[in-house]
Design an enzyme around this catalytic site. Structure first.
Site, short mmCIF file in Angstrom:
data_model
loop_
_atom_site.label_atom_id
_atom_site.label_comp_id
_atom_site.label_asym_id
_atom_site.label_seq_id
_atom_site.Cartn_x
_atom_site.Cartn_y
_atom_site.Cartn_z
N GLY A 47 0.87 -1.11 -0.19
CA GLY A 47 0.02 0.02 0.09
C GLY A 47 0.74 1.22 0.13
O GLY A 47 0.51 2.36 0.70
N HIS A 48 1.86 1.18 -0.83
CA HIS A 48 2.85 2.35 -0.94
C HIS A 48 3.74 2.26 -2.11
O HIS A 48 3.62 1.25 -2.91
CB HIS A 48 3.87 2.46 0.40
N ALA A 49 4.46 3.32 -2.54
CA ALA A 49 5.45 3.21 -3.45
C ALA A 49 6.58 3.81 -2.85
O ALA A 49 6.60 4.55 -1.91
CB ALA A 49 4.97 4.28 -4.71
N ARG A 94 2.58 -0.46 -5.02
CA ARG A 94 2.24 -1.91 -4.65
C ARG A 94 1.44 -2.33 -3.67
O ARG A 94 1.64 -1.76 -2.55
CB ARG A 94 3.54 -2.45 -4.61
N ILE A 119 6.00 6.79 -0.25
CA ILE A 119 4.77 7.61 -0.81
C ILE A 119 3.39 6.54 -0.02
O ILE A 119 3.45 5.46 -0.64
CB ILE A 119 4.68 7.92 -2.13
#
Length: 130
Positions: A47-49, A94, A119
């Site tokens: 749940g982030h980049a 992702r 992020i």
């Protein structure tokens, strides 16, 4: 999409196979290794980049899905073979889900943990890559 499937060299033997991860297999210097395990089947991870970090995800046991987004396109990849890893390059959102019972996800990273590289909000991610 900013991803690539990496074949992990393996030595096949009737007594069991051995997969070998060395510097020439991973396209970055390895700075951190961790793994996810005992993830409930209805849980989501990720749940982030990342702004600069490269990661190689390997399903050491079981299977799980990786949902990826590059800001325009979404793609889902199921990882279920321990000799095939998913290289996720920077600026790729992702989420990992659909973990099978006993699944273990090994993560090999190009840097140590740095919160400023994350992020964690999808809308901020979309703004960042534009």
């Amino acid at each position: 999409m900013n991803i690539e499937i990496i074949e992990i060299p393996k030595i096949e033997d009737y007594r069991g196979n051995i997969a070998v991860i060395e510097n020439d297999v991973v396209p970055f210097e390895i700075k951190r290794v961790y793994y996810l395990f005992d993830v409930p089947s209805n849980a989501k991870r990720g749940g982030h980049a990342h702004k600069e970090l490269f990661q190689l995800l390997l399903p050491l046991s079981g299977s799980f899905d990786v949902v990826l987004h590059d800001g325009e396109n979404q793609q889902k990849i199921t990882l279920n073979k321990p000799d095939k890893g998913l290289l996720i390059k920077p600026k790729t959102w992702r989420e990992l889900d659909n973990f099978s019972s006993g699944a273990v996800c090994l993560v090999i990273s190009s840097d140590v943990f740095k919160e400023e590289d994350y992020i964690r909000d999808f809308n901020e991610f979309l703004e960042y890559i534009r």
